[in-house]
Structures are given as structure tokens and as C-alpha cells.
Write a protein that holds these residues in place. Structure first.
Motif, PDB file in Angstrom:
ATOM      1  N   ASN A  47      48.759  37.725  42.093  1.00 17.12           N
ATOM      2  CA  ASN A  47      48.015  36.571  42.586  1.00 17.12           C
ATOM      3  C   ASN A  47      46.501  36.795  42.614  1.00 17.12           C
ATOM      4  O   ASN A  47      45.753  35.883  42.957  1.00 17.12           O
ATOM      5  CB  ASN A  47      48.493  36.192  43.989  1.00 17.12           C
ATOM      6  CG  ASN A  47      49.963  35.798  43.995  1.00 17.12           C
ATOM      7  OD1 ASN A  47      50.499  35.355  42.986  1.00 17.12           O
ATOM      8  ND2 ASN A  47      50.601  35.968  45.128  1.00 17.12           N
ATOM      9  N   TRP A  48      46.054  37.984  42.278  1.00 20.31           N
ATOM     10  CA  TRP A  48      44.624  38.284  42.291  1.00 20.31           C
ATOM     11  C   TRP A  48      43.935  37.551  41.142  1.00 20.31           C
ATOM     12  O   TRP A  48      44.553  37.278  40.120  1.00 20.31           O
ATOM     13  CB  TRP A  48      44.389  39.775  42.121  1.00 20.31           C
ATOM     14  CG  TRP A  48      44.730  40.606  43.303  1.00 20.31           C
ATOM     15  CD1 TRP A  48      45.485  40.275  44.373  1.00 20.31           C
ATOM     16  CD2 TRP A  48      44.338  41.958  43.496  1.00 20.31           C
ATOM     17  NE1 TRP A  48      45.596  41.326  45.232  1.00 20.31           N
ATOM     18  CE2 TRP A  48      44.895  42.379  44.717  1.00 20.31           C
ATOM     19  CE3 TRP A  48      43.583  42.854  42.775  1.00 20.31           C
ATOM     20  CZ2 TRP A  48      44.702  43.653  45.224  1.00 20.31           C
ATOM     21  CZ3 TRP A  48      43.395  44.124  43.271  1.00 20.31           C
ATOM     22  CH2 TRP A  48      43.945  44.503  44.491  1.00 20.31           C
ATOM     23  N   PRO A  49      42.642  37.281  41.280  1.00 20.69           N
ATOM     24  CA  PRO A  49      41.890  36.728  40.144  1.00 20.69           C
ATOM     25  C   PRO A  49      41.851  37.736  38.989  1.00 20.69           C
ATOM     26  O   PRO A  49      41.876  38.948  39.203  1.00 20.69           O
ATOM     27  CB  PRO A  49      40.491  36.492  40.701  1.00 20.69           C
ATOM     28  CG  PRO A  49      40.615  36.578  42.169  1.00 20.69           C
ATOM     29  CD  PRO A  49      41.829  37.365  42.486  1.00 20.69           C
ATOM     30  N   VAL A  50      41.759  37.219  37.788  1.00 21.02           N
ATOM     31  CA  VAL A  50      41.797  38.077  36.600  1.00 21.02           C
ATOM     32  C   VAL A  50      40.651  39.078  36.593  1.00 21.02           C
ATOM     33  O   VAL A  50      40.837  40.254  36.265  1.00 21.02           O
ATOM     34  CB  VAL A  50      41.777  37.211  35.318  1.00 21.02           C
ATOM     35  CG1 VAL A  50      41.687  38.073  34.081  1.00 21.02           C
ATOM     36  CG2 VAL A  50      43.006  36.335  35.258  1.00 21.02           C
ATOM     37  N   TRP A  51      39.450  38.671  36.970  1.00 21.85           N
ATOM     38  CA  TRP A  51      38.296  39.573  36.957  1.00 21.85           C
ATOM     39  C   TRP A  51      38.499  40.738  37.929  1.00 21.85           C
ATOM     40  O   TRP A  51      38.101  41.862  37.652  1.00 21.85           O
ATOM     41  CB  TRP A  51      37.006  38.824  37.253  1.00 21.85           C
ATOM     42  CG  TRP A  51      36.962  38.184  38.620  1.00 21.85           C
ATOM     43  CD1 TRP A  51      37.387  36.937  38.953  1.00 21.85           C
ATOM     44  CD2 TRP A  51      36.492  38.782  39.824  1.00 21.85           C
ATOM     45  NE1 TRP A  51      37.217  36.705  40.300  1.00 21.85           N
ATOM     46  CE2 TRP A  51      36.661  37.833  40.863  1.00 21.85           C
ATOM     47  CE3 TRP A  51      35.943  40.019  40.140  1.00 21.85           C
ATOM     48  CZ2 TRP A  51      36.311  38.090  42.183  1.00 21.85           C
ATOM     49  CZ3 TRP A  51      35.582  40.270  41.453  1.00 21.85           C
ATOM     50  CH2 TRP A  51      35.779  39.311  42.456  1.00 21.85           C
ATOM     51  N   LEU A  52      39.158  40.481  39.063  1.00 17.55           N
ATOM     52  CA  LEU A  52      39.408  41.547  40.034  1.00 17.55           C
ATOM     53  C   LEU A  52      40.477  42.516  39.517  1.00 17.55           C
ATOM     54  O   LEU A  52      40.380  43.730  39.743  1.00 17.55           O
ATOM     55  CB  LEU A  52      39.818  40.944  41.379  1.00 17.55           C
ATOM     56  CG  LEU A  52      39.883  41.880  42.568  1.00 17.55           C
ATOM     57  CD1 LEU A  52      38.539  42.561  42.776  1.00 17.55           C
ATOM     58  CD2 LEU A  52      40.293  41.123  43.811  1.00 17.55           C
ATOM     59  N   LYS A  53      41.460  41.984  38.815  1.00 24.12           N
ATOM     60  CA  LYS A  53      42.472  42.852  38.206  1.00 24.12           C
ATOM     61  C   LYS A  53      41.831  43.787  37.180  1.00 24.12           C
ATOM     62  O   LYS A  53      42.133  44.975  37.141  1.00 24.12           O
ATOM     63  CB  LYS A  53      43.544  42.010  37.512  1.00 24.12           C
ATOM     64  CG  LYS A  53      44.476  41.290  38.425  1.00 24.12           C
ATOM     65  CD  LYS A  53      45.486  40.520  37.574  1.00 24.12           C
ATOM     66  CE  LYS A  53      46.316  39.586  38.395  1.00 24.12           C
ATOM     67  NZ  LYS A  53      47.260  38.799  37.570  1.00 24.12           N
ATOM     68  N   TRP A  54      40.939  43.230  36.347  1.00 21.28           N
ATOM     69  CA  TRP A  54      40.267  44.042  35.346  1.00 21.28           C
ATOM     70  C   TRP A  54      39.426  45.138  35.983  1.00 21.28           C
ATOM     71  O   TRP A  54      39.406  46.275  35.507  1.00 21.28           O
ATOM     72  CB  TRP A  54      39.404  43.172  34.433  1.00 21.28           C
ATOM     73  CG  TRP A  54      40.176  42.573  33.310  1.00 21.28           C
ATOM     74  CD1 TRP A  54      40.584  41.283  33.188  1.00 21.28           C
ATOM     75  CD2 TRP A  54      40.650  43.265  32.160  1.00 21.28           C
ATOM     76  NE1 TRP A  54      41.283  41.121  32.031  1.00 21.28           N
ATOM     77  CE2 TRP A  54      41.340  42.327  31.370  1.00 21.28           C
ATOM     78  CE3 TRP A  54      40.561  44.577  31.717  1.00 21.28           C
ATOM     79  CZ2 TRP A  54      41.940  42.669  30.173  1.00 21.28           C
ATOM     80  CZ3 TRP A  54      41.152  44.903  30.512  1.00 21.28           C
ATOM     81  CH2 TRP A  54      41.836  43.965  29.757  1.00 21.28           C
ATOM     82  N   LEU A  62      41.710  47.865  37.393  1.00 22.96           N
ATOM     83  CA  LEU A  62      42.364  48.676  36.368  1.00 22.96           C
ATOM     84  C   LEU A  62      41.380  49.480  35.514  1.00 22.96           C
ATOM     85  O   LEU A  62      41.712  50.561  35.041  1.00 22.96           O
ATOM     86  CB  LEU A  62      43.220  47.785  35.466  1.00 22.96           C
ATOM     87  CG  LEU A  62      44.420  47.123  36.142  1.00 22.96           C
ATOM     88  CD1 LEU A  62      45.092  46.159  35.180  1.00 22.96           C
ATOM     89  CD2 LEU A  62      45.397  48.158  36.641  1.00 22.96           C
ATOM     90  N   ALA A  63      40.178  48.967  35.317  1.00 24.61           N
ATOM     91  CA  ALA A  63      39.228  49.631  34.420  1.00 24.61           C
ATOM     92  C   ALA A  63      38.377  50.694  35.114  1.00 24.61           C
ATOM     93  O   ALA A  63      38.000  51.687  34.476  1.00 24.61           O
ATOM     94  CB  ALA A  63      38.318  48.593  33.772  1.00 24.61           C
ATOM     95  N   CYS A  64      38.074  50.483  36.374  1.00 19.94           N
ATOM     96  CA  CYS A  64      37.162  51.415  37.068  1.00 19.94           C
ATOM     97  C   CYS A  64      37.631  52.865  37.079  1.00 19.94           C
ATOM     98  O   CYS A  64      36.818  53.759  36.854  1.00 19.94           O
ATOM     99  CB  CYS A  64      36.893  50.929  38.481  1.00 19.94           C
ATOM    100  SG  CYS A  64      35.649  49.629  38.514  1.00 19.94           S
TER     101      CYS A  64
END
Length: 129
Positions: A6-13, A16-18
Motif C-alpha cells: 500500500n506504500w507509494p511507489v516512490w517510497l518503495k523505490w 529498496l534502492a537505498c
């Protein structure tokens, strides 16, 4: 608690990327040191450690992989010097006389890599839960 889906896509990225960015930054610092003349300064600054000297003889110092392994081994020595001093593998004077800029860069490299790896596992556990 909200689900990861349910998280926004930008927050998921970002989540996962950090860890990869942080961990690879740490690896890049140690790779940079392995490829420059700082490698020679760093490996010649500590000569009392028998494990480091054996690795130099066994691996050599010409190939990138060997140089990088020696630098990461040296990172471990600089992160936990007390253990190596208690075992008699590290001389206190050599540790204190180690070049400060290289020591700081190697310690930052180790902590960035460890932090990125830990964050990756926390993210994995969070997503699986």
C-alpha cells in the motif's frame, strides 16, 4: 501497520534502492583505495600482522581482486583493532601511526557496507512479514 504493497511507489523505490546505493558506495571507496597508490601506503603501514603478511604473499598485489581482498582485510583490522592487539597481531604504534585520511576512508567504507547490508536484510524481513 500499513502493508508494504500500500506504500507509494516512490517510497518503495527508496526503501529498496537505498541499501544497494549505500553498500555499493562503501565498496567503491575500498575499490578506489585498492586501485590507487594509497594501497601501497596502507598495506605497508601495518607490517606486524601475520595474517596480512601471509595474504600479501599468497594473493600477491598485482590483480584487482587480490588488492581489494587485502584492503577489506585491512578494514577489519582498523574497525576492531582491540581484538588484534589483544591477540598480539597488531602493534599499537603501527595502528596509531597509520595515515589518518586512509584510516578514516577505510572505516567509512566498512561501516557503509555493513549498514547497507543490514538495511537490506531489515527491508527483506519487513517485506516478508
Amino acid at each position: 501497520m500499513t502493508e508494504f504493497e500500500n506504500w507509494p511507489v516512490w517510497l518503495k523505490w527508496i526503501m529498496l534502492a537505498c541499501p544497494f546505493v549505500i553498500g555499493l558506495a562503501g565498496c567503491a571507496i575500498s575499490a578506489f583505495i585498492a586501485c590507487t597508490r594509497n594501497f601501497t601506503v596502507a598495506t605497508s603501514a601495518i607490517q606486524s600482522h601475520p595474517g596480512l603478511e601471509q595474504m600479501k604473499l599468497f594473493l600477491g598485489t598485482r590483480r584487482f581482486r587480490a588488492r581489494w581482498l587485502l584492503i577489506t582485510f585491512l578494514c577489519g583490522i582498523l574497525i576492531w583493532p582491540g581484538i588484534h592487539m589483544r591477540r598480539g597481531h597488531l602493534d599499537i604504534e603501527e595502528f596509531e601511526n597509520f595515515p589518518a585520511k586512509i584510516k578514516l576512508a577505510l572505516q567509512i567504507s566498512s561501516w557503509l557496507t555493513a549498514f547497507g547490508f543490514a538495511w537490506m536484510w531489515v527491508t527483506y524481513a519487513f517485506i516478508k512479514a
